[in-house]
Design an enzyme around this catalytic site. Structure first.
Site, PDB file in Angstrom:
ATOM      1  N   ASP A  96       0.786  -1.236   0.000  1.00 37.12           N
ATOM      2  CA  ASP A  96       0.000   0.000   0.000  1.00 37.12           C
ATOM      3  C   ASP A  96       0.815   1.280   0.000  1.00 37.12           C
ATOM      4  O   ASP A  96       0.314   2.335   0.387  1.00 37.12           O
ATOM      5  CB  ASP A  96      -0.903  -0.017   1.240  1.00 37.12           C
ATOM      6  CG  ASP A  96      -0.105  -0.278   2.516  1.00 37.12           C
ATOM      7  OD1 ASP A  96       1.113  -0.034   2.520  1.00 37.12           O
ATOM      8  OD2 ASP A  96      -0.712  -0.729   3.512  1.00 37.12           O
ATOM      9  N   GLU A 118       0.232  -9.217  -0.942  1.00 33.52           N
ATOM     10  CA  GLU A 118      -0.431  -8.672   0.259  1.00 33.52           C
ATOM     11  C   GLU A 118      -1.664  -7.866  -0.153  1.00 33.52           C
ATOM     12  O   GLU A 118      -1.853  -6.711   0.241  1.00 33.52           O
ATOM     13  CB  GLU A 118       0.522  -7.828   1.116  1.00 33.52           C
ATOM     14  CG  GLU A 118       0.021  -7.653   2.556  1.00 33.52           C
ATOM     15  CD  GLU A 118       0.967  -6.838   3.427  1.00 33.52           C
ATOM     16  OE1 GLU A 118       1.919  -7.429   3.958  1.00 33.52           O
ATOM     17  OE2 GLU A 118       0.748  -5.628   3.581  1.00 33.52           O
ATOM     18  N   HIS A 205       5.953   5.403  13.335  1.00 37.54           N
ATOM     19  CA  HIS A 205       6.320   6.168  12.134  1.00 37.54           C
ATOM     20  C   HIS A 205       5.135   6.635  11.290  1.00 37.54           C
ATOM     21  O   HIS A 205       5.309   7.449  10.406  1.00 37.54           O
ATOM     22  CB  HIS A 205       7.226   5.334  11.223  1.00 37.54           C
ATOM     23  CG  HIS A 205       6.452   4.269  10.477  1.00 37.54           C
ATOM     24  ND1 HIS A 205       6.167   3.057  11.034  1.00 37.54           N
ATOM     25  CD2 HIS A 205       5.886   4.262   9.247  1.00 37.54           C
ATOM     26  CE1 HIS A 205       5.470   2.344  10.179  1.00 37.54           C
ATOM     27  NE2 HIS A 205       5.269   3.043   9.085  1.00 37.54           N
ATOM     28  N   ARG A 207       2.227   8.284   9.227  1.00 40.10           N
ATOM     29  CA  ARG A 207       1.935   9.679   8.912  1.00 40.10           C
ATOM     30  C   ARG A 207       0.862  10.253   9.839  1.00 40.10           C
ATOM     31  O   ARG A 207       0.989  11.373  10.337  1.00 40.10           O
ATOM     32  CB  ARG A 207       1.434   9.762   7.464  1.00 40.10           C
ATOM     33  CG  ARG A 207       2.065  10.824   6.621  1.00 40.10           C
ATOM     34  CD  ARG A 207       1.810  10.524   5.158  1.00 40.10           C
ATOM     35  NE  ARG A 207       3.061  10.227   4.477  1.00 40.10           N
ATOM     36  CZ  ARG A 207       3.857  11.153   3.953  1.00 40.10           C
ATOM     37  NH1 ARG A 207       3.521  12.416   3.996  1.00 40.10           N
ATOM     38  NH2 ARG A 207       4.981  10.808   3.364  1.00 40.10           N
ATOM     39  N   HIS A 238      12.763   5.196  13.144  1.00 38.47           N
ATOM     40  CA  HIS A 238      12.582   5.358  11.695  1.00 38.47           C
ATOM     41  C   HIS A 238      13.415   6.573  11.256  1.00 38.47           C
ATOM     42  O   HIS A 238      13.636   7.494  12.059  1.00 38.47           O
ATOM     43  CB  HIS A 238      11.086   5.607  11.451  1.00 38.47           C
ATOM     44  CG  HIS A 238      10.668   5.617  10.015  1.00 38.47           C
ATOM     45  ND1 HIS A 238      10.908   6.683   9.192  1.00 38.47           N
ATOM     46  CD2 HIS A 238      10.000   4.706   9.261  1.00 38.47           C
ATOM     47  CE1 HIS A 238      10.408   6.433   7.991  1.00 38.47           C
ATOM     48  NE2 HIS A 238       9.852   5.226   8.012  1.00 38.47           N
TER      49      HIS A 238
HETATM   50  C1  UD1 Z   1       6.305   4.935   3.999  1.00 35.19           C
HETATM   51  C2  UD1 Z   1       4.968   4.373   3.524  1.00 35.19           C
HETATM   52  C3  UD1 Z   1       4.259   3.678   4.671  1.00 35.19           C
HETATM   53  C4  UD1 Z   1       5.143   2.668   5.359  1.00 35.19           C
HETATM   54  C5  UD1 Z   1       6.459   3.305   5.734  1.00 35.19           C
HETATM   55  C6  UD1 Z   1       7.367   2.228   6.265  1.00 35.19           C
HETATM   56  C7  UD1 Z   1       3.831   5.692   1.804  1.00 35.19           C
HETATM   57  C8  UD1 Z   1       2.830   6.733   1.521  1.00 35.19           C
HETATM   58  N1  UD1 Z   1       4.100   5.446   3.087  1.00 35.19           N
HETATM   59  O1  UD1 Z   1       6.016   5.945   4.941  1.00 35.19           O
HETATM   60  O2  UD1 Z   1       3.117   3.008   4.164  1.00 35.19           O
HETATM   61  O3  UD1 Z   1       4.500   2.217   6.515  1.00 35.19           O
HETATM   62  O4  UD1 Z   1       7.065   3.896   4.575  1.00 35.19           O
HETATM   63  O5  UD1 Z   1       8.466   2.699   6.926  1.00 35.19           O
HETATM   64  O6  UD1 Z   1       4.364   5.116   0.884  1.00 35.19           O
HETATM   65  N2  UD1 Z   1      13.432   9.063   5.067  1.00 35.19           N
HETATM   66  C9  UD1 Z   1      14.815   9.155   5.128  1.00 35.19           C
HETATM   67  N3  UD1 Z   1      15.551   8.021   4.949  1.00 35.19           N
HETATM   68  C10 UD1 Z   1      14.973   6.809   4.708  1.00 35.19           C
HETATM   69  C11 UD1 Z   1      13.580   6.732   4.671  1.00 35.19           C
HETATM   70  C12 UD1 Z   1      12.823   7.881   4.833  1.00 35.19           C
HETATM   71  O7  UD1 Z   1      15.367  10.230   5.338  1.00 35.19           O
HETATM   72  O8  UD1 Z   1      15.681   5.807   4.550  1.00 35.19           O
HETATM   73  C13 UD1 Z   1      12.635  10.297   5.205  1.00 35.19           C
HETATM   74  C14 UD1 Z   1      12.071  10.772   3.838  1.00 35.19           C
HETATM   75  O9  UD1 Z   1      12.945  11.619   3.154  1.00 35.19           O
HETATM   76  C15 UD1 Z   1      10.841  11.524   4.282  1.00 35.19           C
HETATM   77  C16 UD1 Z   1      10.383  10.786   5.534  1.00 35.19           C
HETATM   78  O10 UD1 Z   1      11.482  10.023   5.978  1.00 35.19           O
HETATM   79  O11 UD1 Z   1      11.153  12.843   4.604  1.00 35.19           O
HETATM   80  C17 UD1 Z   1       9.169   9.914   5.281  1.00 35.19           C
HETATM   81  O12 UD1 Z   1       9.420   8.976   4.215  1.00 35.19           O
HETATM   82  P1  UD1 Z   1       8.231   8.504   3.205  1.00 35.19           P
HETATM   83  O13 UD1 Z   1       8.734   7.398   2.358  1.00 35.19           O
HETATM   84  O14 UD1 Z   1       7.673   9.686   2.516  1.00 35.19           O
HETATM   85  O15 UD1 Z   1       7.085   7.997   4.142  1.00 35.19           O
HETATM   86  P2  UD1 Z   1       7.088   7.011   5.392  1.00 35.19           P
HETATM   87  O16 UD1 Z   1       6.452   7.751   6.514  1.00 35.19           O
HETATM   88  O17 UD1 Z   1       8.417   6.408   5.592  1.00 35.19           O
HETATM   89  N1  UDP Z   2      12.000  -3.233  10.936  1.00 31.50           N
HETATM   90  C1  UDP Z   2      13.396  -3.272  10.830  1.00 31.50           C
HETATM   91  N2  UDP Z   2      14.135  -2.445  11.622  1.00 31.50           N
HETATM   92  C2  UDP Z   2      13.579  -1.582  12.506  1.00 31.50           C
HETATM   93  C3  UDP Z   2      12.156  -1.532  12.592  1.00 31.50           C
HETATM   94  C4  UDP Z   2      11.399  -2.365  11.774  1.00 31.50           C
HETATM   95  O1  UDP Z   2      13.939  -4.046  10.048  1.00 31.50           O
HETATM   96  O2  UDP Z   2      14.319  -0.867  13.188  1.00 31.50           O
HETATM   97  C5  UDP Z   2      11.198  -4.112  10.052  1.00 31.50           C
HETATM   98  C6  UDP Z   2      10.141  -4.956  10.735  1.00 31.50           C
HETATM   99  O3  UDP Z   2      10.679  -6.179  11.173  1.00 31.50           O
HETATM  100  C7  UDP Z   2       9.113  -5.141   9.642  1.00 31.50           C
HETATM  101  C8  UDP Z   2       9.224  -3.869   8.828  1.00 31.50           C
HETATM  102  O4  UDP Z   2      10.474  -3.266   9.185  1.00 31.50           O
HETATM  103  O5  UDP Z   2       9.475  -6.205   8.790  1.00 31.50           O
HETATM  104  C9  UDP Z   2       8.084  -2.953   9.154  1.00 31.50           C
HETATM  105  O6  UDP Z   2       8.316  -1.726   8.567  1.00 31.50           O
HETATM  106  P1  UDP Z   2       7.639  -0.391   9.058  1.00 31.50           P
HETATM  107  O7  UDP Z   2       7.177  -0.542  10.471  1.00 31.50           O
HETATM  108  O8  UDP Z   2       8.590   0.694   8.743  1.00 31.50           O
HETATM  109  O9  UDP Z   2       6.410  -0.231   8.047  1.00 31.50           O
HETATM  110  P2  UDP Z   2       4.915  -0.822   7.986  1.00 31.50           P
HETATM  111  O10 UDP Z   2       4.985  -2.294   8.160  1.00 31.50           O
HETATM  112  O11 UDP Z   2       4.151  -0.112   9.048  1.00 31.50           O
HETATM  113  O12 UDP Z   2       4.433  -0.411   6.648  1.00 31.50           O
END
Ligand code: UD1
Ligand code: UDP
Length: 365
Positions: A96, A118, A205, A207, A238
Site C-alpha cells: 500500500d 499482500e 512512524h 503519517r 525510523h
Molecule cells: C512509507 C509508507 C508507509 C510505510 C512506511 C514504512 C507511503 C505513503 N508510506 O512511509 O506506508 O509504513 O514507509 O516505513 O508510501 N526518510 C529518510 N531516509 C529513509 C527513509 C525515509 O530520510 O531511509 C525520510 C524521507 O525523506 C521523508 C520521511 O522520511 O522525509 C518519510 O518517508 P516517506 O517514504 O515519505 O514515508 P514514510 O512515513 O516512511
Molecule cells: N523493521 C526493521 N528495523 C527496525 C524496525 C522495523 O527491520 O528498526 C522491520 C520490521 O521487522 C518489519 C518492517 O520493518 O518487517 C516494518 O516496517 P515499518 O514498520 O517501517 O512499516 P509498515 O509495516 O508499518 O508499513
C-alpha cells in the site's frame, strides 16, 4: 522464459519482497528483474543488504521531507522508460505504499499485467492509515492477480467484485522472511544492556501518528519506564526526521530508555523474539510478532490486521496516553492476560507464501 519484474522502495515492502525475489531467482521459468524506487534510502538499503538482493535498476526518488505528490509523480515518471525497456510479462507490487500505487498506475497506463502481493487488507477508512488505504484499494482495481495473505483478505476482495479465479490465499511473505533471520545464538550490545529486565520494543512512524499522537505514545512509554524498575525500553527510530524530533522531545534523559538508529531486519527480528512486549503503530510488526509469540499493543485507532486481534496476539489500544499506560501495566502485572496473548496462534501463514506465489505464476504465465 517469462520476465517477472518486482518493484518496491520502502523498508516493509523490501522485507516482504526480497524473499520472493530470492525464490523466483531459483525458478528456471523466469527472468527476475528487480526495480527499486528508492522511496526510502537508508532503510531500504539495510534490507537489500540483509537479503543479498542487488537491484537491476534504482530510480533513487527519495528527497528529504518528500511529500506524497513528490514520491508518486517521481515514480510514475521515472518508471515508464524502465518498463518499456524491460518489457515484463508481469509486474509485482506489494501492499500500500506510494511506490506500489504509482508503479501499478504506470503499468496500467502501459497495459502491463500487475500482481498485487499482500492484497485485500482493508480498514475501509481512507484517513487511517493515510494514504495507504487509498493506495491498496486503487491497486486492487488495477491488479490482475491478488495474492491475499489470509482468507479474510480474500473475502474483502470478493466483496468488492473481484473474480474468485484471480485471488489466491498464500499467507504473508513476511513469515518466510522470519524463518531466515531469527537465531538462537543471536546477541547484541543493546540486548546485553536489557538482560534480566523486561524489554519493551517501541517503534512509531505512521503519517497519521506524527505530531501529538506520537508524542502521547512516547510519553506513555516513558511513564512506564520511569515507574517500573524491571522495564527497559529500546526504540529503534525510523529515519523520518519528524519521528526523531518527537523522540528527542519525549524519550531523552531516562536511563531505562535507549533510542537507537533503525535496525537491520535480522537484528530487529531477533530483538522482537527477545522482547517482553512490543508497542508500535507499524503494519508489518503486527504480522511478525504473533509468529514469534510476542504480544503487541497497537497504538492506532484502527487496523487492517483484524486476524491478529481476533487471535488474541494484538490489542488495539489507540493513542491515548492513559490507555497505553493502563494496557502496559496490565500485561506487566497480570500473568494470565500476558500468557493468553503470547500463546495466540499466528494467523499469517506457515512461511511458504513465496513458494506458493512462484508456483501460481508458473502456472498462470
Ligand atoms: C512509507 C509508507 C508507509 C510505510 C512506511 C514504512 C507511503 C505513503 N508510506 O512511509 O506506508 O509504513 O514507509 O516505513 O508510501 N526518510 C529518510 N531516509 C529513509 C527513509 C525515509 O530520510 O531511509 C525520510 C524521507 O525523506 C521523508 C520521511 O522520511 O522525509 C518519510 O518517508 P516517506 O517514504 O515519505 O514515508 P514514510 O512515513 O516512511
Ligand atoms: N523493521 C526493521 N528495523 C527496525 C524496525 C522495523 O527491520 O528498526 C522491520 C520490521 O521487522 C518489519 C518492517 O520493518 O518487517 C516494518 O516496517 P515499518 O514498520 O517501517 O512499516 P509498515 O509495516 O508499518 O508499513
Amino acid at each position: 522464459m517469462k520476465t517477472v519484474m518486482l518493484v518496491f522502495g520502502t523498508r516493509p515492502e523490501a522485507v516482504k519482497m526480497c524473499p520472493l525475489v530470492n525464490e523466483l531467482k531459483t525458478r528456471a521459468a523466469f527472468r527476475t528483474v528487480v526495480c527499486v524506487t528508492g522511496q526510502h534510502r537508508q532503510l531500504l538499503d539495510q534490507v537489500l543488504k540483509a537479503f543479498c538482493v542487488v537491484p537491476d535498476c534504482d530510480l533513487s526518488v527519495m528527497q528529504e521531507g518528500q511529500t506524497l505528490s513528490d514520491v508518486t509523480t517521481a515514480v510514475l515518471t521515472r518508471i515508464r522508460p524502465v518498463l518499456e525497456r524491460t518489457g515484463p510479462d508481469i509486474v509485482l507490487v506489494h501492499g500500500d505504499t506510494s511506490t506500489a500505487f504509482a508503479a501499478a498506475l504506470a503499468c496500467f497506463y502501459l497495459q502491463i499485467p500487475v500482481g498485487h502481493v499482500e492484497a485485500g487488507l482493508r480498514t475501509y477508512n481512507t484517513r487511517a492509515p493515510y494514504p495507504e488505504e487509498f493506495n491498496r484499494r486503487a491497486i486492487g482495481i488495477i491488479a490482475q492477480y491478488g495474492f491475499a495473505p489470509t482468507e479474510e483478505a480474500r473475502q474483502n476482495l470478493l466483496r468488492e467484485g473481484r473474480r474468485p479465479e484471480e485471488i489466491y490465499v498464500t499467507g504473508n511473505t513476511v513469515i518466510d522472511a522470519l524463518k531466515t533471520t531469527v537465531r538462537d545464538d543471536y546477541t547484541h550490545p543493546e540486548l546485553e544492556w536489557a538482560r534480566g529486565s523486561r524489554l519493551i520494543l517501541l517503534t512509531a512512524h505512521r503519517r497519521e501518528s506524527l505530531g501529538e499522537p506520537m508524542r502521547r505514545m512516547f510519553r506513555a512509554v516513558r511513564r512506564i519506564a520511569e515507574e517500573r524498575p524491571e522495564v527497559r525500553v529500546v526504540c529503534p527510530l525510523h529515519s523520518n526526521p519528524a519521528v526523531r524530533r518527537a523522540a528527542e522531545a519525549e524519550l531523552t534523559g531516562c536511563d531505562r530508555i535507549h533510542v537507537i538508529g533503525p535496525l537491520e531486519p535480522p537484528d530487529f527480528h531477533n530483538f522482537m523474539a527477545r522482547s517482553f512486549l512490543i508497542l508500535t503503530d507499524s503494519g508489518g510488526i503486527q504480522e511478525e510478532a504473533p509468529a514469534l509469540g510476542r504480544p503487541v499493543l497497537v497504538m492506532r485507532e484502527t487496523t487492517e490486521r483484524p486476524e491478529g486481534v481476533r487471535a488474541g496476539a494484538l490489542r488495539l489500544v489507540g493513542t491515548d496516553e492513559e490507555a497505553i499506560c493502563r494496557n502496559c501495566r496490565e500485561l506487566l502485572e497480570n500473568r494470565e492476560a500476558y500468557d493468553a496473548m503470547a500463546r495466540a496462534v499466528n494467523p499469517y501463514g506457515d512461511g511458504t507464501a513465496c513458494r506458493r506465489i512462484a508456483d501460481i505464476l508458473e502456472q498462470a504465465l
